[in-house]
Design a protein around this motif. Sequence first.
Motif, mmCIF file in Angstrom:
data_model
loop_
_atom_site.group_PDB
_atom_site.id
_atom_site.type_symbol
_atom_site.label_atom_id
_atom_site.label_comp_id
_atom_site.label_asym_id
_atom_site.label_seq_id
_atom_site.Cartn_x
_atom_site.Cartn_y
_atom_site.Cartn_z
ATOM 1 N N ASN A 17 0.830 -1.208 0.000
ATOM 2 C CA ASN A 17 0.000 0.000 0.000
ATOM 3 C C ASN A 17 0.864 1.257 0.000
ATOM 4 O O ASN A 17 0.647 2.198 0.759
ATOM 5 C CB ASN A 17 -0.940 -0.001 1.212
ATOM 6 N N LYS A 18 1.872 1.233 -0.859
ATOM 7 C CA LYS A 18 2.772 2.366 -1.010
ATOM 8 C C LYS A 18 2.746 2.857 -2.452
ATOM 9 O O LYS A 18 2.224 2.179 -3.349
ATOM 10 C CB LYS A 18 4.209 1.988 -0.614
ATOM 11 N N ARG A 19 3.343 4.017 -2.691
ATOM 12 C CA ARG A 19 3.424 4.573 -4.048
ATOM 13 C C ARG A 19 4.707 4.091 -4.715
ATOM 14 O O ARG A 19 5.750 4.006 -4.060
ATOM 15 C CB ARG A 19 3.413 6.097 -3.978
ATOM 16 N N PHE A 20 4.635 3.772 -5.977
ATOM 17 C CA PHE A 20 5.816 3.320 -6.722
ATOM 18 C C PHE A 20 6.374 4.463 -7.555
ATOM 19 O O PHE A 20 5.634 5.180 -8.240
ATOM 20 C CB PHE A 20 5.475 2.152 -7.642
ATOM 21 N N VAL A 21 7.700 4.629 -7.503
ATOM 22 C CA VAL A 21 8.379 5.637 -8.313
ATOM 23 C C VAL A 21 9.630 5.019 -8.917
ATOM 24 O O VAL A 21 10.381 4.337 -8.215
ATOM 25 C CB VAL A 21 8.774 6.885 -7.487
ATOM 26 N N ASP A 22 9.824 5.263 -10.222
ATOM 27 C CA ASP A 22 11.050 4.855 -10.905
ATOM 28 C C ASP A 22 11.907 6.100 -11.067
ATOM 29 O O ASP A 22 11.459 7.112 -11.627
ATOM 30 C CB ASP A 22 10.707 4.238 -12.263
ATOM 31 N N SER A 23 13.149 6.080 -10.593
ATOM 32 C CA SER A 23 13.979 7.283 -10.623
ATOM 33 C C SER A 23 14.242 7.764 -12.048
ATOM 34 O O SER A 23 14.297 8.973 -12.298
ATOM 35 C CB SER A 23 15.303 7.053 -9.885
ATOM 36 N N ASP A 24 14.389 6.845 -12.999
ATOM 37 C CA ASP A 24 14.599 7.255 -14.390
ATOM 38 C C ASP A 24 13.374 7.995 -14.917
ATOM 39 O O ASP A 24 13.494 9.029 -15.604
ATOM 40 C CB ASP A 24 14.893 6.036 -15.269
ATOM 41 N N HIS A 25 12.177 7.470 -14.617
ATOM 42 C CA HIS A 25 10.953 8.142 -15.054
ATOM 43 C C HIS A 25 10.821 9.510 -14.402
ATOM 44 O O HIS A 25 10.344 10.476 -15.029
ATOM 45 C CB HIS A 25 9.739 7.284 -14.719
#
Length: 537
Positions: A17-25
């Motif tokens: 139940n967390k937010r996903f982030v891709d550093s490249d994006h």
Amino acid sequence: MGAGKTTIGRLLARKLNKRFVDSDHEIEARTGASIPWIFEIEGEACFRRREADVIRDLTARHDLVLATGGGAVLDPANRALLAERGTVIYLRASINSILQRTAHDKNRPLLQTADPRRKLEELMTQRDPLYREIADLVIDTGRPNVQSMVQTILDQIAAQEAARARRLAKTSMNEQAQITLNVELGERSYPIAIGPGLLNDGALLARHVAGGKVAIVTNTTVAPLYLERVAGQLRASGREVVEIILPDGEEHKNWQSLNLVFDALLANRCDRKTTVVALGGGVIGDLAGFAAASYMRGVPFVQLPTTLLSQVDSSVGGKTGINHPLGKNMIGAFYQPRAVLADTSTLDTLPARELSAGLAEVIKHGAILDAEYFAWIEQNIERLVAREPEAMAHAIARSCEIKADVVGRDEREGGLRAVLNFGHTFGHAIESGLGYGEWLHGEAVGCGMVMAADLSARMGLVDWATVERVRALVAAAGLPTVAPDLGEQRWLELMQVDKKNEGGTIRFILLKPLGSPSITTAPPELLRATLAACTAA
């Protein structure tokens, strides 16, 4: 790259139940440019700076699953932030797997070469040690079932959090159990730390080791139990460690053993910044301390006492020395340690006879300076013999408090400190007369206290009920109460070789009353009566 960070990261974020982030994006969103474009126009160095800014911002947030670029670990600052602020999961993939997943991906600038395999091998050689350096979990992504891999990650995270909670609880308990006292001697003041597990705290010992080299002095009994633990932690802190293992026993507290220490220090080119660490009981503490006081006219010294006797008495106060055939502890120096770290867990491995020997010094402190403490010992002697932690911790702490107070007021035994030798005039004579090592020091002191109490009563300083209290408590501690028959003349000769004596006159530490000492001489006829009454027929 190509290890499945985005796929696994998205699914893991949903499960947590967390937010996903891709550093490249995130970099592409902030710059409005693609990663290949940034590499081509601005260069890799500029990309790495942008990447570092993004990682610094994102790792400061909560409730986030972050997928970093594969090269983010090249920057030491990135590695430090990732390790400090989150749980780091290294998704490990084989070269073949990565090639299959990235064969037609034109958005990976580093693989746009004639030989992608060779490039991947170079990257893996460079980066794999850095991934492992900061990884909390290493997950092999060779399995096709992504759900299974995510569940493995969740299970391992849960296990790590449970283990972390246990460690924190244990640390909290140890901190509550740990007691720190101070010996107040101005510039030579030092702490006494008492508690369980102190030998496991490498940082605690390292704080008291100023130089880059440490010489650990121990013996053949203690070395197999604790030497590797202590030496390993010091080496991990960047210190060079010299191990000096001496034979065990009071009979080895002599010039020969002292020279073995000097030989090792010189052979290993130990300088004035080398710290000597005494790991053992009273013999090791006294001998290593004298070596530290003498080598190059004095090097730093730390006590790690592992017996009850050394924890409650000999490690505190700075008395160091060796025995001479004509007298115990007659050659030595006053030399204070930098610290005393008394790990009460070491008492778990202490033989019963050694434990009883230590209880003699516990009893001594109550008898001469604290009648209430003496009464507490009487009430709790069975718990002490059974090594109940709470009782043992109180006995060690109170004994150290008493001795630290005395040493702080009279460091070099000009007057008050002599009272700490209650029972020792008779006890030292027993040790010398029988031969060092025949009786343990604490056994001789225990019997010596009974004799000193008897002499106190004969001189009218205490009543006979007090003598019986001392005798009964010494016996309950498992110590002898009847002295060996050395012969009256031999007893007198041995007691005349004592550091407290003045002008050839024997001075005794007696009770006047229980809990209060008296430094005095004794009429010859009363002394002979005590010898006759307290020695074996």
